[in-house]
Design an enzyme around this catalytic site. Sequence first.
Site, mmCIF file in Angstrom:
data_model
loop_
_atom_site.group_PDB
_atom_site.id
_atom_site.type_symbol
_atom_site.label_atom_id
_atom_site.label_comp_id
_atom_site.label_asym_id
_atom_site.label_seq_id
_atom_site.Cartn_x
_atom_site.Cartn_y
_atom_site.Cartn_z
ATOM 1 N N ASP A 224 30.915 37.917 42.133
ATOM 2 C CA ASP A 224 31.853 38.950 42.631
ATOM 3 C C ASP A 224 31.298 40.337 42.336
ATOM 4 O OD1 ASP A 224 32.808 37.834 39.780
ATOM 5 O OD2 ASP A 224 33.054 39.988 39.849
ATOM 6 N N ASP A 226 33.056 42.695 40.709
ATOM 7 C CA ASP A 226 33.903 43.267 39.661
ATOM 8 C C ASP A 226 34.922 44.229 40.288
ATOM 9 O OD1 ASP A 226 34.409 43.032 36.844
ATOM 10 O OD2 ASP A 226 33.789 45.105 36.632
HETATM 11 N N1 LIG Z 1 33.694 40.409 37.105
HETATM 12 C C1 LIG Z 1 33.519 39.667 36.028
HETATM 13 N N2 LIG Z 1 33.763 40.165 34.795
HETATM 14 C C2 LIG Z 1 33.563 39.406 33.695
HETATM 15 N N3 LIG Z 1 33.128 38.143 33.735
HETATM 16 C C3 LIG Z 1 32.892 37.605 34.935
HETATM 17 N N4 LIG Z 1 32.462 36.380 35.294
HETATM 18 C C4 LIG Z 1 32.379 36.353 36.629
HETATM 19 N N5 LIG Z 1 32.743 37.525 37.164
HETATM 20 C C5 LIG Z 1 33.073 38.332 36.125
#
Ligand SMILES: Nc1ncnc2[nH]cnc12
Length: 308
Positions: A224, A226
């Site tokens: 992703d 974030d």
């Molecule tokens: N955006 C994110 N923040 C922290 N851990 C994650 N693991 C997968 N995506 C994450």
Amino acid sequence: MSSNTDEDAVLVGVIGGSGLYHLDNLTFVRSVNPETPWGFPSSPITIAALPSGTQVAFLARHGQGHTFSPSAVPARANIAALKLLGVRVLLGFSAVGSLREDIPPGTFALPTQIIDRTKGVRPASFFEDTTVVAHAAFGDPFSRRLVRWLEGPITQALAEEGRGVKLVTEKCIVCMEGPQFSTRAESHMYRQWGGDLINMSVLPEAKLAREAEISYALIATVTDYDSWRPNTDAVTAAEVFKTLRANAETSRHVAGTILQELYAAALHGDILSEEAGSMQSSIMPRSAQQKQADRDKLRYVLPAYFSD
Ligand SMILES: Nc1ncnc2[nH]cnc12
Ligand SMILES: CSC[C@H]1O[C@H](OP(=O)(O)O)[C@H](O)[C@@H]1O
């Protein structure tokens, strides 16, 4: 369980992260669940054989049923149990968020730096609460030689798989406490700090591997973006799950392709040489005030320095 002899040592270990609870194309040999001085590992460790017969160890970081949140993973027991089995080279797989537009979901990464945003609630040293003090070098938190070695075989494995997954290197990963994801403000701040990736799991795993003189690298698999992108929804677990399965399949392909070669490189090459013996000069000299019980406990992970 007593320490292994060299003949039955399992040199290569793999820690699977979110979505990666087993590897492929391995023959099950046995399952072990040693009680270490720091308790039991997240789940029993599977010892399995590659087609050549070479044995590797696999451990699911969050437990087989994903029952440990990142803050509660028994990382000391995990690393201690793997070390007891003979593991000297360890690959951690992890689902991570991306803090950079040019690292899209689906990308694989080999980070070389870490920014610690955990909150001090995770025991992060084998020496904690003992009368023995040690200061492990951690300027390069991942094994430099191992990371350098992995780049070629992983790139090749990804090309062979043919799904167009790219590998990026030399990235900085932020390790946050969680379990909630970051706010948008935090996500922006991490970008300003130079963070490229973010997860909740690489610490204290990397610190403990260093203390145990295990050569460790993280294979970060991006799920992703974030929460920093304008006009885009902030990350949710549902967003992460969309990419998790495909990333886990690719992770299994990568592991299946590189583990035999990694074993040979660890056995005959120099990829372990920077970590092996590195704690000797990190441990404060023996003193009469050190408790024997503490030295006995530390023998479990560092028998070379605490054998008497
Ligand atoms: N955006 C994110 N923040 C922290 N851990 C994650 N693991 C997968 N995506 C994450
Ligand atoms: C499932 S989203 C957050 C969770 O996923 C990552 O776990 P792992 O590193 O074990 O793959 C991340 O670090 C968080 O723990």
